[in-house]
Design a protein around this motif. Sequence first.
Motif, PDB file in Angstrom:
ATOM      1  N   GLU A  86       0.885  -0.892   0.169  1.00 54.42           N
ATOM      2  CA  GLU A  86      -0.247   0.189   0.151  1.00 54.42           C
ATOM      3  C   GLU A  86       0.895   1.494  -0.089  1.00 54.42           C
ATOM      4  O   GLU A  86       0.841   2.075  -0.735  1.00 54.42           O
ATOM      5  N   LYS A  87       1.936   1.220   0.751  1.00 58.56           N
ATOM      6  CA  LYS A  87       2.585   2.953   0.922  1.00 58.56           C
ATOM      7  C   LYS A  87       3.309   2.608  -0.599  1.00 58.56           C
ATOM      8  O   LYS A  87       3.947   3.601  -1.263  1.00 58.56           O
ATOM      9  N   MET A  88       3.925   1.479  -0.466  1.00 57.62           N
ATOM     10  CA  MET A  88       4.010   1.528  -2.316  1.00 57.62           C
ATOM     11  C   MET A  88       4.004   1.681  -3.820  1.00 57.62           C
ATOM     12  O   MET A  88       3.662   2.895  -4.579  1.00 57.62           O
ATOM     13  N   ARG A  89       1.874   1.738  -3.503  1.00 56.51           N
ATOM     14  CA  ARG A  89       1.566   2.217  -4.358  1.00 56.51           C
ATOM     15  C   ARG A  89       1.817   3.752  -4.394  1.00 56.51           C
ATOM     16  O   ARG A  89       1.311   4.264  -5.544  1.00 56.51           O
ATOM     17  N   VAL A  90       1.153   4.583  -2.843  1.00 55.20           N
ATOM     18  CA  VAL A  90       1.385   5.989  -2.614  1.00 55.20           C
ATOM     19  C   VAL A  90       2.730   6.041  -3.765  1.00 55.20           C
ATOM     20  O   VAL A  90       2.580   7.445  -4.269  1.00 55.20           O
ATOM     21  N   ALA A  91       3.734   5.565  -3.363  1.00 49.08           N
ATOM     22  CA  ALA A  91       5.066   5.768  -4.001  1.00 49.08           C
ATOM     23  C   ALA A  91       5.053   6.350  -5.464  1.00 49.08           C
ATOM     24  O   ALA A  91       5.330   6.807  -6.435  1.00 49.08           O
ATOM     25  N   GLY A  92       4.749   4.629  -6.069  1.00 47.39           N
ATOM     26  CA  GLY A  92       4.315   4.484  -7.903  1.00 47.39           C
ATOM     27  C   GLY A  92       3.784   5.389  -8.536  1.00 47.39           C
ATOM     28  O   GLY A  92       3.798   6.236  -9.121  1.00 47.39           O
ATOM     29  N   ARG A  93       2.556   5.907  -7.426  1.00 48.55           N
ATOM     30  CA  ARG A  93       1.324   6.908  -8.084  1.00 48.55           C
ATOM     31  C   ARG A  93       2.093   8.115  -8.170  1.00 48.55           C
ATOM     32  O   ARG A  93       2.227   8.655  -9.498  1.00 48.55           O
ATOM     33  N   LYS A  94       3.351   8.527  -7.078  1.00 46.12           N
ATOM     34  CA  LYS A  94       3.544   9.813  -7.072  1.00 46.12           C
ATOM     35  C   LYS A  94       4.524  10.043  -8.454  1.00 46.12           C
ATOM     36  O   LYS A  94       4.654  11.289  -8.767  1.00 46.12           O
ATOM     37  N   ALA A  95       5.434   8.869  -8.411  1.00 43.93           N
ATOM     38  CA  ALA A  95       6.581   8.949  -9.242  1.00 43.93           C
ATOM     39  C   ALA A  95       5.700   9.009 -10.626  1.00 43.93           C
ATOM     40  O   ALA A  95       6.176   9.538 -11.995  1.00 43.93           O
ATOM     41  N   ALA A  96       4.783   7.742 -11.146  1.00 43.99           N
ATOM     42  CA  ALA A  96       3.774   8.642 -12.286  1.00 43.99           C
ATOM     43  C   ALA A  96       3.293  10.054 -12.397  1.00 43.99           C
ATOM     44  O   ALA A  96       3.544  10.267 -13.549  1.00 43.99           O
ATOM     45  N   GLU A  97       3.084  10.534 -11.189  1.00 44.55           N
ATOM     46  CA  GLU A  97       2.544  11.715 -11.437  1.00 44.55           C
ATOM     47  C   GLU A  97       3.667  13.231 -12.191  1.00 44.55           C
ATOM     48  O   GLU A  97       3.548  14.237 -12.565  1.00 44.55           O
ATOM     49  N   VAL A  98       4.677  12.759 -11.573  1.00 34.17           N
ATOM     50  CA  VAL A  98       6.054  13.347 -12.004  1.00 34.17           C
ATOM     51  C   VAL A  98       5.973  13.115 -13.867  1.00 34.17           C
ATOM     52  O   VAL A  98       6.155  14.269 -14.355  1.00 34.17           O
ATOM     53  N   LEU A  99       5.756  12.240 -14.184  1.00 39.67           N
ATOM     54  CA  LEU A  99       6.139  11.978 -15.728  1.00 39.67           C
ATOM     55  C   LEU A  99       5.265  12.834 -16.523  1.00 39.67           C
ATOM     56  O   LEU A  99       5.063  13.487 -17.298  1.00 39.67           O
ATOM     57  N   GLU A 100       3.807  12.307 -15.589  1.00 42.39           N
ATOM     58  CA  GLU A 100       2.999  13.265 -16.298  1.00 42.39           C
ATOM     59  C   GLU A 100       2.558  14.445 -16.196  1.00 42.39           C
ATOM     60  O   GLU A 100       2.248  15.643 -16.943  1.00 42.39           O
ATOM     61  N   MET A 101       3.415  15.343 -15.742  1.00 42.86           N
ATOM     62  CA  MET A 101       3.808  16.705 -15.153  1.00 42.86           C
ATOM     63  C   MET A 101       4.444  17.325 -16.286  1.00 42.86           C
ATOM     64  O   MET A 101       4.570  18.136 -16.786  1.00 42.86           O
ATOM     65  N   ILE A 102       5.669  16.459 -16.229  1.00 44.59           N
ATOM     66  CA  ILE A 102       6.668  16.897 -17.352  1.00 44.59           C
ATOM     67  C   ILE A 102       7.212  16.836 -18.471  1.00 44.59           C
ATOM     68  O   ILE A 102       7.522  17.807 -19.368  1.00 44.59           O
ATOM     69  N   GLU A 103       5.953  16.557 -18.757  1.00 41.74           N
ATOM     70  CA  GLU A 103       5.630  15.959 -20.309  1.00 41.74           C
ATOM     71  C   GLU A 103       5.051  17.604 -20.983  1.00 41.74           C
ATOM     72  O   GLU A 103       6.116  17.537 -22.041  1.00 41.74           O
ATOM     73  N   GLU A 104       4.744  18.055 -20.462  1.00 41.93           N
ATOM     74  CA  GLU A 104       4.471  19.539 -21.111  1.00 41.93           C
ATOM     75  C   GLU A 104       5.768  20.811 -21.829  1.00 41.93           C
ATOM     76  O   GLU A 104       5.571  21.523 -22.241  1.00 41.93           O
ATOM     77  N   PHE A 105       6.113  20.223 -20.651  1.00 41.70           N
ATOM     78  CA  PHE A 105       8.006  20.742 -20.541  1.00 41.70           C
ATOM     79  C   PHE A 105       9.091  19.641 -21.297  1.00 41.70           C
ATOM     80  O   PHE A 105      10.350  20.779 -21.666  1.00 41.70           O
ATOM     81  N   VAL A 106       9.088  19.073 -22.346  1.00 43.41           N
ATOM     82  CA  VAL A 106       9.659  18.488 -23.235  1.00 43.41           C
ATOM     83  C   VAL A 106       9.383  19.092 -24.525  1.00 43.41           C
ATOM     84  O   VAL A 106       8.619  18.355 -24.929  1.00 43.41           O
ATOM     85  N   VAL A 107      10.479  20.207 -24.606  1.00 44.42           N
ATOM     86  CA  VAL A 107       9.842  20.760 -25.529  1.00 44.42           C
ATOM     87  C   VAL A 107      11.151  21.066 -26.554  1.00 44.42           C
ATOM     88  O   VAL A 107      12.295  21.505 -25.814  1.00 44.42           O
ATOM     89  N   PRO A 108      11.268  21.368 -27.880  1.00 44.14           N
ATOM     90  CA  PRO A 108      12.783  22.153 -28.455  1.00 44.14           C
ATOM     91  C   PRO A 108      13.694  23.798 -27.689  1.00 44.14           C
ATOM     92  O   PRO A 108      11.909  24.151 -27.328  1.00 44.14           O
ATOM     93  N   GLY A 109      14.427  23.633 -27.160  1.00 47.72           N
ATOM     94  CA  GLY A 109      14.537  24.516 -26.208  1.00 47.72           C
ATOM     95  C   GLY A 109      14.828  24.398 -24.911  1.00 47.72           C
ATOM     96  O   GLY A 109      15.687  25.530 -24.577  1.00 47.72           O
ATOM     97  N   THR A 110      14.779  23.425 -24.766  1.00 50.58           N
ATOM     98  CA  THR A 110      14.339  23.283 -23.079  1.00 50.58           C
ATOM     99  C   THR A 110      15.630  22.425 -22.455  1.00 50.58           C
ATOM    100  O   THR A 110      16.156  21.895 -23.101  1.00 50.58           O
ATOM    101  N   THR A 111      16.614  22.945 -21.501  1.00 48.19           N
ATOM    102  CA  THR A 111      17.190  22.237 -21.288  1.00 48.19           C
ATOM    103  C   THR A 111      16.932  21.267 -20.219  1.00 48.19           C
ATOM    104  O   THR A 111      16.134  20.590 -19.385  1.00 48.19           O
TER     105      THR A 111
END
Length: 282
Positions: A38-63
């Motif tokens: 159950e605790k790993m489920r929470v950690a896993g969901r948080k990790a997935a949310e980071v990938l979901e969040m960062i997608e809009e920033f993965v664009v040409p010109g970003t370092t």
Amino acid sequence: MRIQRDLTKRGCRLHTPTIRERQTIIMAVSIKTPEDIEKMRVAGRKAAEVLEMIEEFVVPGTTTAELDRICHRYIVEQQSAIPAPLNYKGFPKSICTSVNHVVCHGIPSEKKKLKTGDIVNIDITVIIDGYHGDTSKMFMVGTVAPHAHRLCKITQECLYRGIELVKPGCRLGDIGYAIQQHAEANHYTIVRDYCGHGIGKVFHEDPQVLHYGVANTGMELREGMTFTIEPMVNAGKHHTKLKSDGWTVETRDGRLSAQWEHTLAVTKNGVEVLTARREESF
């Protein structure tokens, strides 16, 4: 269990210890309780949310350094979690960014500016309440060449082929065999020097999960086991090289590489993907 020997003199691998350095390790696998999972489920969901969040920033010109800063702030300030890679055996950043011919463990840099046509793996591991969630995804920057798109697609399929087999009684060799067969049927190669790993309160623990192998061999899976599957697939030959920074792993022939990763829990009847993103259905 016996702990793998210190890796700081051999590149300080992050998510994927080398197989050679683990050959003498006795696998003593931690079986997780429902409370652990159950605790790993929470950690896993948080990790997935980071990938979901960062997608809009993965664009040409970003370092890649800017991607690291955005993820770090989100993990620490929004999630109240810890970015596991930061200072892990000396790793200097909070995420790994592996662009084009970088296989894994790329260090975010102000000098690495994304451009149209790049493919980049972003590898996220968070710690929350003492438990790790580890996942990665390929991002395509702008319009990419068909051959690069195909490599990313087939690599994701390799991950899914492995996940489909996970259940009590399955053997690790079955997973590796299925992944290898799919990659090679599509004229790609599997990286042999790095592998998936057990995970929980410890970032890297047994078992080692090879992405190639022989069916009906290897450790038998049991309910309560938690580990990653994270195939690294090369467009060219499988050989890799470690850069002088001690972290960044590249294809030796300079051709493209792709990787996808999920953290999994073996359930009574199958598998739970602890790091599943909203775009996925398992």
